[in-house]
Design a protein around this motif. Sequence first.
Motif, PDB file in Angstrom:
ATOM      1  N   LEU A  26       1.771   3.204 -81.624  1.00 52.10           N
ATOM      2  CA  LEU A  26       1.820   1.977 -80.838  1.00 52.10           C
ATOM      3  C   LEU A  26       0.893   0.902 -81.389  1.00 52.10           C
ATOM      4  O   LEU A  26       0.920  -0.231 -80.918  1.00 52.10           O
ATOM      5  N   LEU A  85      -1.608  -0.097 -75.576  1.00 54.39           N
ATOM      6  CA  LEU A  85      -0.539  -1.035 -75.919  1.00 54.39           C
ATOM      7  C   LEU A  85      -1.043  -2.178 -76.780  1.00 54.39           C
ATOM      8  O   LEU A  85      -0.324  -2.643 -77.671  1.00 54.39           O
ATOM      9  N   LEU A 116       7.051  -5.778 -72.861  1.00 49.68           N
ATOM     10  CA  LEU A 116       7.251  -4.781 -73.918  1.00 49.68           C
ATOM     11  C   LEU A 116       8.343  -5.224 -74.888  1.00 49.68           C
ATOM     12  O   LEU A 116       8.203  -5.088 -76.114  1.00 49.68           O
ATOM     13  N   LEU A 176       7.826  -6.172 -78.760  1.00 47.72           N
ATOM     14  CA  LEU A 176       8.625  -5.443 -79.751  1.00 47.72           C
ATOM     15  C   LEU A 176       9.266  -6.395 -80.755  1.00 47.72           C
ATOM     16  O   LEU A 176       9.258  -6.147 -81.969  1.00 47.72           O
ATOM     17  N   PHE A 236       7.783   1.248 -79.440  1.00 49.74           N
ATOM     18  CA  PHE A 236       7.866   0.473 -78.203  1.00 49.74           C
ATOM     19  C   PHE A 236       9.289   0.503 -77.643  1.00 49.74           C
ATOM     20  O   PHE A 236       9.478   0.481 -76.424  1.00 49.74           O
TER      21      PHE A 236
END
Length: 657
Positions: A165, A199, A327, A331, A346
Motif C-alpha cells: 500500500l 494508507l 480510495l 488509486l 488499493f
Amino acid sequence: MVPGGAVWSLRSGHLGQPQRFSWAVFTSPSPGLGYTSAAKITNEESEDDPSFKEERVDARLREKDVAEGNSGVPVTEEAEGDGQRDGEDADQQDQMPMSSNKPRKKKKKRKTKKTSAGETLEDNDLEDIDSLLEKIEDTNGLSQQMQSGIIADSRPLLYVEHRNLNPENELKRYFGARAVLGDQRPRQRQRQYVRSTWLTAPKNTWPRYSKTGIAMQLVETRRGVQYFTFEHHREYQQVQFKFLDAVESMDPNNIVLLLQMNPYHVDSLLQLSDVCRMQEDQEMARDLIERALYSLECAFHPVFSLTSGSCRLDYRRPENRAFYLALFKHLMFLEKRGCPRTALEFCKLILSLDPENDPLCVLLLIDFLSLRAREYGFLTRMFQEWESHRNLSQLPNFAFSVPLAYFFLSQQEERSELELSQAREIAARLIQLALIMFPSVLMPLLDHCSVQADARVTSHSFFGLNAQISQPPALNQLTSLYVGRTHSLWKDPAVMAWLETNVHEVLCKVDARDPLVEECEHKRKMRYQSAPRNIYRHVILSEMKEATAALPLEVTSQPVMGFDPLPPLDSIISYTRPERTNHPSNESTLSLFFRSLLPNFNLQGDIRHDGDEEAGAGQDLNQGVNRLMAAMRDMLANIQFQEPPRDDNPEGDADWD
C-alpha cells in the motif's frame, strides 16, 4: 506474419508492404532499465538504511550459528563454554555491538550506542516498527509451500499486503531508496505526527490533526464477516450542511474557506481535489486526497482490518461513500504516477469492502492494473475462481485481458515447457472466444494502436463497421472503456502477431458457420440492453472520453457531484439536512436586484401560501414587477449609443497638456 501473405503494418508505413515492427516504437520504458543504477544506489546507501542493517545482522548471525554448529537454536550463557570464547565474543561485541548473540544485552547496547549524527539507535528501531510488523505479518498464519521454485500462495484472493500500500516501496524497487527518499528521513524524525497509518503518511505541510467528528462502528458480524459503518457526530453534521451550501454556491472559494476552519472535512477535500485537477494542479489534487484518506483512517474501528478481506462497508450509507471515492481517486493518481502494483493493492482493497455489489465497479479496472503490474498469476487465478459465479467472461475487459495474461505467461522462459504449452493453448482458445463474443473490439483496438489490418479482415463483415453499429448501447460503453484504457498493452509486436493469427482463425470459423458464432450473437442481443448504475459511476470517475461520450442521456442530463456521483437509489439516510428556502438558481441580475428590495418577489410566480389575501397581494405585486422588468428590458434593448466624433487628424499630433 501469417501464411498467405496477410500483412498488418503501421499506418506510417506503406500499406500492402511487409512492415517490420520496431520495439522502440511500441514498448514503453521498462522498470528494469533502472536496475543497474538502483543496485549502485542501494550499495552506496547501505550504511544509512536501517532495513539493510537488519538484514546484514541477520546474515552474520546465521553464519555464526552455522560455524558454531547451531541450527537456528539460540545460544544460552551456559552453552557458551570456556572463558576464551567469552573473551572472543566480548571483543566482537565491542567491535560490532549489533551482532551479539545475547538479545537482552544487545538491546541495552543499542539504546546507549551513539551514531555519528548524535542519534541513538533506538530512534532507528522506532522508525522501523512498521517494517518489522510487515515482516511478522508476512510469516504469521500464512501457509506458503515451495514447489519447483514457485511459491504456492494459499492466502485469500483479495488479501491485501500492507507493504504494497506504500508507493515508495514500489518506487524503491525501480530507482533505489536514496533516489526516492532523498533527504526526507531526517525531516521525518523531527515531524510532529506520531500516529502510524497504512494508507498514507502524514506530511509536515498538513495542518495539525484533531478529532473531526467521524467515527466507525461495528454494525454486525455474520458468518465471519464484519460489517462496519462510518458515523458523523453532530458537530461534523453541521460542517456537512455548510459544505452543501458551499457546493450550491458554485464558488470554490467557499469550500476553501470551509477547509480553513475544518482542514480535515472529507467531502470538502474530495470536491476541492477535483477543482485542482481541473486547473491542472495535480500535486495539490493528490495531496488533498491523501489528507482525506488520513482523516478517515484515523477514525477506523480498532478491529477494522484492511488486509483480512472480511470487513465490509455498505455503499448505500452516505457516510461510507467518501472512503470508497477517496480510495478510488488515490488509486488513479498512483496509476498515473507509475505505481501500478500499489494501485492494484488499493483496487483489491476497494473490491474487498463489498465484493458482491462492487459499487464502483472496479472489476472493470482490476485486469488492467494486473497487466500493468505484471501480476499475471493473480489475474488468471481470479478468473478461475470467480468465473463460475460471476461470469467474468461476459465483461469485455476480462474476455480480452485474461488471454493476454496467459500469453505473457507463455513467454516466460523460467517456466517448464509443459506450462508454456498449456498457457499458449489456453491463451489461443480464450482470445478466439473473446473475438467471437465481442467482434466490435478489434477494429477500434487496432485503430488506437495505429495498426492497419490486412484486406481480408477489413473487408469481412464480421469485424466491419456493422459490428460497432449493431451492438447495444451498454456494450458500446464497456468496449469503449476497455479500448481507451488498455490499448497501450497491445502494442507489443509479439502480441500483435499473436492476435493476427487468432483473428484469421476466427474468420475461418465464421466462414464455416460455426454454431458458436450464432450463439454469441444471440447473447449480445439479449444482454447488455442497459448498464447497471455502478458501471455508469465507474465511467464518470474514470473520465475516459471514449466511454463518457457513450453515456446515456438520463445520466448526462443530471448534475454529478464529485463527492457523491450517482448516489444509489436505495440509500440509507441516517440524518437529513434541515429545510431551507431554495431560491431559483437561474435568476438574472435584475431579478436579484428586485429581490434585494422586495424579499417576497418571485419571478417564477410561485406564491407562498400564508393566506388567501397575502397570496393575492403577492400575485399582483409579482405581476406589476414583471411588467416593469419587461419594460426595462425593452428600454435597454433600444438604447443606442452615439459614437464620439472622430478627430480630423487621425495621426494624433496634438500635444497633451
